[in-house]
Design a protein around this motif. Structure first.
Motif, PDB file in Angstrom:
ATOM      1  N   HIS A  33       0.820  -1.228   0.000  1.00 43.86           N
ATOM      2  CA  HIS A  33       0.000   0.000   0.000  1.00 43.86           C
ATOM      3  C   HIS A  33       0.848   1.270   0.000  1.00 43.86           C
ATOM      4  CE1 HIS A  33      -3.747  -2.135  -0.049  1.00 43.86           C
ATOM      5  NE2 HIS A  33      -3.298  -2.917   0.915  1.00 43.86           N
ATOM      6  N   VAL A  36       2.147   1.511  -3.602  1.00 41.21           N
ATOM      7  CA  VAL A  36       1.092   1.932  -4.533  1.00 41.21           C
ATOM      8  C   VAL A  36       0.797   3.418  -4.357  1.00 41.21           C
ATOM      9  CG1 VAL A  36      -1.382   1.692  -5.045  1.00 41.21           C
ATOM     10  CG2 VAL A  36       0.065  -0.346  -4.869  1.00 41.21           C
ATOM     11  N   ASP A  37       0.723   3.891  -3.124  1.00 41.24           N
ATOM     12  CA  ASP A  37       0.470   5.313  -2.873  1.00 41.24           C
ATOM     13  C   ASP A  37       1.579   6.182  -3.453  1.00 41.24           C
ATOM     14  OD1 ASP A  37      -1.865   4.630  -1.553  1.00 41.24           O
ATOM     15  OD2 ASP A  37      -1.000   4.861   0.463  1.00 41.24           O
ATOM     16  N   LYS A  40       1.120   6.343  -7.236  1.00 45.55           N
ATOM     17  CA  LYS A  40      -0.008   7.208  -7.612  1.00 45.55           C
ATOM     18  C   LYS A  40       0.340   8.688  -7.471  1.00 45.55           C
ATOM     19  CE  LYS A  40      -3.883   4.076  -6.816  1.00 45.55           C
ATOM     20  NZ  LYS A  40      -5.108   3.843  -6.025  1.00 45.55           N
ATOM     21  N   GLU A  77      -3.342  -6.399  -5.933  1.00 39.81           N
ATOM     22  CA  GLU A  77      -3.040  -4.975  -5.741  1.00 39.81           C
ATOM     23  C   GLU A  77      -2.434  -4.367  -7.004  1.00 39.81           C
ATOM     24  OE1 GLU A  77      -4.122  -3.159  -3.219  1.00 39.81           O
ATOM     25  OE2 GLU A  77      -4.995  -5.004  -2.403  1.00 39.81           O
ATOM     26  N   TRP A  78      -1.563  -5.120  -7.698  1.00 43.65           N
ATOM     27  CA  TRP A  78      -0.983  -4.617  -8.954  1.00 43.65           C
ATOM     28  C   TRP A  78      -2.072  -4.469 -10.011  1.00 43.65           C
ATOM     29  CZ3 TRP A  78       2.915  -1.958  -8.215  1.00 43.65           C
ATOM     30  CH2 TRP A  78       4.064  -2.376  -7.559  1.00 43.65           C
ATOM     31  N   LEU A  81      -3.937  -1.320  -9.251  1.00 40.80           N
ATOM     32  CA  LEU A  81      -3.105  -0.171  -9.609  1.00 40.80           C
ATOM     33  C   LEU A  81      -3.080   0.017 -11.120  1.00 40.80           C
ATOM     34  CD1 LEU A  81      -1.061   2.101  -9.024  1.00 40.80           C
ATOM     35  CD2 LEU A  81       0.738   0.338  -9.149  1.00 40.80           C
TER      36      LEU A  81
END
Length: 160
Positions: A33, A36-37, A40, A77-78, A81
């Motif tokens: 996480h 990913v953040d 982004k 999660e990928w 994303l």
């Protein structure tokens, strides 16, 4: 280059609308996480729809130099994303450390819908995949080389 968890290295090149990251170890579920953040935030700082991504997974290997594959939780999660990235990116290049890793990256891209703008690269010679990725992203090979921490004098880098 910035770093998270001593294994996720990243850099944003605003001039070339490029965000690049390199993974140098196994990503744990507790780390995904924040990673990913970070992706982004950096992608959103580039012109929407024009961002280019360069992902270097070639050093994503275990202690025996075998490629690390993502767990199913990390894969999910990928995929999420990558679905988000569709709106922001024009091109995505992924450098892979093995054919097995390349197959995994292609499968994730297919599941997310990102395969229309994503291309994976694998070669026994690192500079070959690097040159192909630079050509695909339409940026100079020397820029890609510098971003990923290679000395362009050591490998065969030619400007596109």
């Amino acid at each position: 280059m910035n770093c998270l968890f001593d294994k996720f290295h990243y850099f944003r090149d605003e001039e070339n609308f490029l965000f690049t990251w390199k993974v140098t170890g196994k990503i744990e579920i507790s780390e995904i996480h924040p990673i990913v953040d970070t992706i982004k935030v950096n992608v959103m700082s580039l012109p929407k729809g024009n961002a280019k991504l360069l992902v270097d997974n070639r050093q994503m290997v275990d202690n025996d130099n075998h490629p690390i594959l993502f767990s199913s939780a990390i894969n999910m999660e990928w995929i999420k994303l990558q679905q988000w990235l569709l709106e922001y990116c024009s091109l995505v290049a992924v450098l892979c450390g093995s054919r097995l890793m390349q197959a995994q990256m292609d499968r994730i891209a297919e599941n997310s819908g990102l395969s229309q703008i994503l291309c994976t690269f694998w070669s026994k010679k690192n500079d070959e995949s690097l040159l192909e990725a630079a050509k695909f992203l339409k940026i100079e090979s020397s820029i890609v080389s510098q971003l990923l921490g290679f000395d362009p004098k050591i490998i065969n880098i030619e400007s596109n």
